[in-house]
Design a protein around this motif. Structure first.
Motif, mmCIF file in Angstrom:
data_model
loop_
_atom_site.group_PDB
_atom_site.id
_atom_site.type_symbol
_atom_site.label_atom_id
_atom_site.label_comp_id
_atom_site.label_asym_id
_atom_site.label_seq_id
_atom_site.Cartn_x
_atom_site.Cartn_y
_atom_site.Cartn_z
ATOM 1 N N HIS A 26 0.833 -1.208 0.000
ATOM 2 C CA HIS A 26 0.000 0.000 0.000
ATOM 3 C C HIS A 26 0.869 1.260 0.000
ATOM 4 C CE1 HIS A 26 -3.282 2.728 0.914
ATOM 5 N NE2 HIS A 26 -2.605 3.175 1.947
ATOM 6 N N HIS A 52 2.664 7.575 5.562
ATOM 7 C CA HIS A 52 1.420 8.086 6.147
ATOM 8 C C HIS A 52 0.705 7.085 7.064
ATOM 9 C CE1 HIS A 52 -0.211 5.902 2.705
ATOM 10 N NE2 HIS A 52 -1.362 5.889 3.339
ATOM 11 N N ASP A 53 0.943 5.786 6.869
ATOM 12 C CA ASP A 53 0.267 4.780 7.711
ATOM 13 C C ASP A 53 1.235 4.067 8.667
ATOM 14 O OD1 ASP A 53 -2.348 5.102 6.793
ATOM 15 O OD2 ASP A 53 -2.103 3.655 5.157
ATOM 16 N N ASP A 126 -4.135 7.893 -1.647
ATOM 17 C CA ASP A 126 -4.396 6.881 -0.624
ATOM 18 C C ASP A 126 -5.679 6.118 -0.965
ATOM 19 O OD1 ASP A 126 -4.168 5.487 1.785
ATOM 20 O OD2 ASP A 126 -5.132 7.057 2.957
HETATM 21 FE FE LIG Z 1 -3.137 4.713 3.529
#
Ligand SMILES: [Fe+2]
Length: 185
Positions: A26, A52-53, A126
């Motif tokens: 991802h 970001h995650d 995203d």
């Molecule tokens: Fe994400």
């Protein structure tokens, strides 16, 4: 290897510790989609896309910890704030410029809700990556109804151009195709 490459490498060495097995793919896909939507994306936007995650790999908190789906927005905001905090710690270690760290902090904190032009690009990338890759595992982990709700959430926040891209995706798996259909029509 320059600082940018070293930072990406470190983030990608941490992400596989996430309980969500698709998180590394991802992260890579979101970076690709950011560069597709904005080919001259700044280094800061690219680092925000990659990390970001990162929260999930460190706190291990996933949507399994979400009691009520109606609380998704608050839950996502807390996730974004934690990710930003962890990313900033890594960037400080590399003595990355303070001004750029602040920009990345803003982008990661707002990746779920958008904000300025670059935050909106990150949010769209995203969501696009989610529609392209994440639905089968999400559905397996949380069930089809939750996957429909998640797709609705992801679709609503897309720009009109990104919505058109999602509508063009062809899903071989009929169950997944149906989940998306239920969510976006
Ligand atoms: Fe994400």
């Amino acid at each position: 290897m320059n600082k940018f490459e070293l930072i990406k490498k470190e983030i990608w060495s941490i992400i596989p510790k996430s309980p969500i097995e698709s998180d590394l793919m991802h992260s890579k896909l979101v970076l690709k989609r950011v560069l597709k939507l904005h080919p001259s994306a700044s280094e800061e936007l690219q680092i925000a896309a990659v990390g970001h995650d990162i929260d999930r790999a460190i706190s291990k908190i996933t949507e399994k910890n979400l009691d009520y789906y109606s609380k998704i927005k608050e839950f996502k905001k807390e996730h974004a704030i934690r990710s930003a905090k962890y990313i900033c710690e890594i960037l400080k270690k590399y003595e990355y410029p303070k001004e750029k760290i602040n920009k990345i902090k803003y982008l990661v904190e707002n990746h779920e809700c958008g904000g300025n032009h670059e935050a909106n690009i990150l949010m769209s990338a995203d969501s696009l990556a989610y529609f392209e890759y994440n639905i089968p595992l999400y559905s397996k982990n949380y069930g089809e109804q939750a996957a429909i709700e998640k797709c609705k959430f992801m679709y609503e926040r897309l720009s009109e151009d990104a919505k058109k891209l999602v509508k063009k995706i062809e899903y071989e798996d009929k169950t997944i195709a149906n989940i998306v259909k239920m969510a976006i029509e």
